[in-house]
Write an enzyme that holds these catalytic residues in place. Sequence first.
Site, PDB file in Angstrom:
ATOM      1  N   CYS A   1     -15.660 -28.771   6.783  1.00 34.79           N
ATOM      2  CA  CYS A   1     -17.107 -28.623   6.618  1.00 34.79           C
ATOM      3  C   CYS A   1     -17.588 -27.369   7.347  1.00 34.79           C
ATOM      4  CB  CYS A   1     -17.831 -29.882   7.067  1.00 34.79           C
ATOM      5  SG  CYS A   1     -19.549 -29.960   6.492  1.00 34.79           S
TER       6      CYS A   1
ATOM      7  N   HIS B   1     -15.213 -34.291   4.260  1.00 36.04           N
ATOM      8  CA  HIS B   1     -14.800 -34.846   5.548  1.00 36.04           C
ATOM      9  C   HIS B   1     -13.631 -35.819   5.369  1.00 36.04           C
ATOM     10  CE1 HIS B   1     -17.966 -33.394   8.319  1.00 36.04           C
ATOM     11  NE2 HIS B   1     -18.625 -33.226   7.182  1.00 36.04           N
TER      12      HIS B   1
ATOM     13  N   GLU C   1     -11.707 -36.967   7.489  1.00 36.36           N
ATOM     14  CA  GLU C   1     -11.645 -37.946   8.591  1.00 36.36           C
ATOM     15  C   GLU C   1     -12.494 -39.180   8.321  1.00 36.36           C
ATOM     16  OE1 GLU C   1     -15.489 -35.903   9.543  1.00 36.36           O
ATOM     17  OE2 GLU C   1     -13.572 -35.294   8.650  1.00 36.36           O
TER      18      GLU C   1
END
Length: 227
Positions: free
Chosen positions: A113, A207, A209
Amino acid sequence: MAKPLIGVTTYLEPAAWGVWRLPAALLPAGYPRLVQAAGGTAVLLPPDAPEAAAEVVSRLDALVVAGGADVEPVHYGAEPDPRTGPPARERDAWELALIDAALAAGAPLLGICRGMQLLNVHLGGTLIQHLDGHTAGPGEFVHHDVKPVPDTLLAALTPEAAAVPSYHHQAVDRLGRGLAPCAHAEDGTVEAVEAAGPAWVLGVQWHPEMGHDLRVMEGLVAAARAR
């Protein structure tokens, strides 16, 4: 065999825990957990003096530049849009220095990002300061489809189109030197970039994660292990 040491940049923010209200170097736990699940050891890299970046990178096997605040537009020669968030100047200076050191050393590098946007800016690119449709509202991720470009680094890791967790209102405008787009959203937004050359350098706008797909991080860890 020792696990590759993966440095992950952090926020620097006022924070509260227990009885404490203090400035804190912090990072959502999804980042180190993703590194660990992909076979690496995560080391957090709070903002430091930019001149320390080369030594830090020399001790790592790979670098992850995490998400966070908007990049200050001064870094790409623009005036701030009213919708651009407040700057994180310590992070900007530190992470730009880390990116520079990683590229100079040929270290595997993953920008997530904000990290992808900083990579683009470091290489002379610019950013779109506001676009709609890539969040579900304040503090809420949205899932939208991303389509990899065939015959790219990203396509080798994740060849199929997939819904990814997204939370951003800025994106790549003009590409930086040596960068090529390797994924797009349905609205045409550049969702991933990679650098030409032998080093493993990838930026993703979403993202990972916040999801369950390990393949992008596994690619970074594999490149770190090979190095």
